[in-house]
Design a protein around this motif. Structure first.
Motif, PDB file in Angstrom:
ATOM      1  N   GLN A   1       0.833  -1.216   0.000  1.00 54.25           N
ATOM      2  CA  GLN A   1       0.000   0.000   0.000  1.00 54.25           C
ATOM      3  C   GLN A   1       0.862   1.258   0.000  1.00 54.25           C
ATOM      4  O   GLN A   1       0.551   2.230  -0.690  1.00 54.25           O
TER       5      GLN A   1
ATOM      6  N   ASP B   1       0.756   3.988  -2.969  1.00 54.23           N
ATOM      7  CA  ASP B   1       0.399   5.388  -2.695  1.00 54.23           C
ATOM      8  C   ASP B   1       1.469   6.354  -3.207  1.00 54.23           C
ATOM      9  O   ASP B   1       1.183   7.510  -3.500  1.00 54.23           O
TER      10      ASP B   1
ATOM     11  N   LYS C   1       0.400   3.455   4.586  1.00 52.10           N
ATOM     12  CA  LYS C   1       0.012   4.585   3.751  1.00 52.10           C
ATOM     13  C   LYS C   1       1.270   5.322   3.348  1.00 52.10           C
ATOM     14  O   LYS C   1       2.137   5.587   4.178  1.00 52.10           O
TER      15      LYS C   1
END
Length: 431
Positions: free
Chosen positions: A19, A23, A139
């Motif tokens: 992830q 991102d 993230k």
């Protein structure tokens, strides 16, 4: 542009890293077994492609990030090697990747995940912050200044990292299938301490951490007078916790948390100390401590009828104590019913009496069969060995959780690191 292919993308660290890279606008895909894992939900929401394992997934130009659970003989890893593609193990990749940021490793026997989540949320209020948490969340911020990540001591994995900072929450004997004793655990943390480049924030209330040696400043936090960052005047209510922070015996500021229990005050103190060291304004820290929503499977609660159901990852006696303590603060007028599934036979055997002592703090205890690991020899241990040490405890199965209905107006806490959630789901269906 490089495509990163993750072998075992549903692993909690792997899915979080995927992830982060996604991102930050890298091209990411991965493969895994077909079974559904909670970690894949976030990957699917991000539109990251998840393929079943097969050597055809490996294409020229890819960089392979391999999960630790998969040997070099795995068909995809073998195919990548045959094609001469780079194959990098998860920890080594992360260790190299960190060097691009001001990195903070959050480590300790207990409290890692909650502290990592809290730190990322608070620091993110000051500057762009990427993070990677052990509950499978990650993230990436394209222009990230900070990189906050959970670093696990198991098998000394965290020695792959050379972080700028390390937060050390505590040193406790756990993972008895790998570590010999508390001295062995300490030696791993001591080795990590010598790899930290700027500073260590350590809990001074922990007698093991008091012995840590480092080449960089070590700032201690906790409730005791001797700490550099001390919490005083702690006020606990059913709404949360408020406390004053003194820095080397000088009043610094007052902070409030929407959470419960001493362990959450300590986690917040670690965050406050690091932010202070990095020059982040106290007002930013205050507002973000209050707006933190928590992390997965840590005191996750819902109201069902007249009962409060809580899902918590507590799987060590120290964590069970902390969770029950937090429930007593938030719900002082309700009985606490513990539903506990031990995780691994070695841990259950090693801490049998400690588990009993911590579970006996609840008003009623239900036990589930031990969640074993494929790595271990079961021996003769069964859940009845623990049941014998917990008066009036009852063993329940997933097929029959109906006894829990008898506890009106109670808090029922489902604790464990295995698949304890299925007992809660079964109970909710029965209701």
């Amino acid at each position: 542009m490089t495509i990163y292919h993750f072998v075992g993308i549903k692993g909690s660290g792997m899915s979080a890293l995927a992830q982060v890279l996604h991102d930050m606008n890298y091209e990411v895909q991965g493969s895994d077994i077909e079974k559904h894992f909670f970690t894949q939900v976030a990957l699917e929401q991000s539109g990251i492609k998840i393929l079943p394992f097969q050597k055809e997934n490996i294409q020229p130009g890819m960089t392979i990030i391999a999960g630790n659970a998969f040997p070099d003989t795995h068909e995809e890893i073998e195919e990548a090697t045959r094609q001469g593609l780079p194959v990098i193990r998860y920890h080594r990749f992360l260790g190299d990747f960190l060097q691009n940021f001001t990195s903070v490793a959050v480590t300790g026997a207990h409290g890692k995940t909650s502290t990592t989540g809290l730190l990322a949320h608070v620091m993110g209020g000051a500057r762009p912050t990427s993070f990677l948490i052990g509950d499978g969340t990650g993230k990436g911020e394209e222009d990230a200044h900070y990189f906050v990540f959970e670093a696990c001591e198991y098998r000394r994995h965290f020695l792959s990292y050379l972080p700028d900072y390390a937060i050390m929450t505590n040193i406790d004997f756990d993972h008895p299938d790998y570590f010999a004793n508390i001295e062995d655990v300490f030696s791993a943390f001591q080795e990590l301490a010598l790899q930290v480049k700027k500073g260590i924030i350590a809990c001074g209330d922990d007698e093991q951490l008091q012995k840590i040696q480092a080449k960089v400043p070590v700032l201690f936090y906790g409730f005791d007078e001797e700490n550099d960052f001390q919490a005083r005047n702690v006020v606990k209510s059913t709404e949360g916790t408020t406390f004053d922070v003194f820095v080397r015996n000088n009043f610094f500021d007052s902070f409030s948390l929407p959470t419960f229990g001493d362990h959450n005050v300590l986690n917040a103190l670690a965050v406050i100390a690091l932010c202070h060291y990095e020059g982040i304004k106290a007002d930013i820290v205050k507002s973000h401590l209050m707006s933190f929503q928590g992390v997965k499977r840590r005191f996750t609660e819902k109201k069902v009828g007249n009962q409060i159901l809580i899902d918590d990852y507590a799987h060590h006696p120290t964590e069970i104590r902390a969770t029950i303590d937090a429930i007593r603060q938030k719900y002082p007028d309700r009985n606490v019913v513990a539903v506990f599934q031990p995780h691994t036979f070695t841990r259950t055997q090693t801490f049998l009496q400690d588990f009993a002592d911590s579970l006996n703090l609840a008003d009623k205890v239900f036990l589930c069969e031990i969640f074993g690991s494929a790595r271990e020899n079961h021996g003769k241990l069964t859940i009845t060995d623990l049941q014998a040490k917990v008066p009036d405890s009852v063993v329940i199965t997933e097929d029959d959780t109906s006894l829990l209905k008898d506890f009106a107006d109670s808090v029922i806490v489902f604790m464990g690191a295995g698949d304890i959630q299925k007992f809660q789901e079964a109970y909710e269906k029965q209701l």
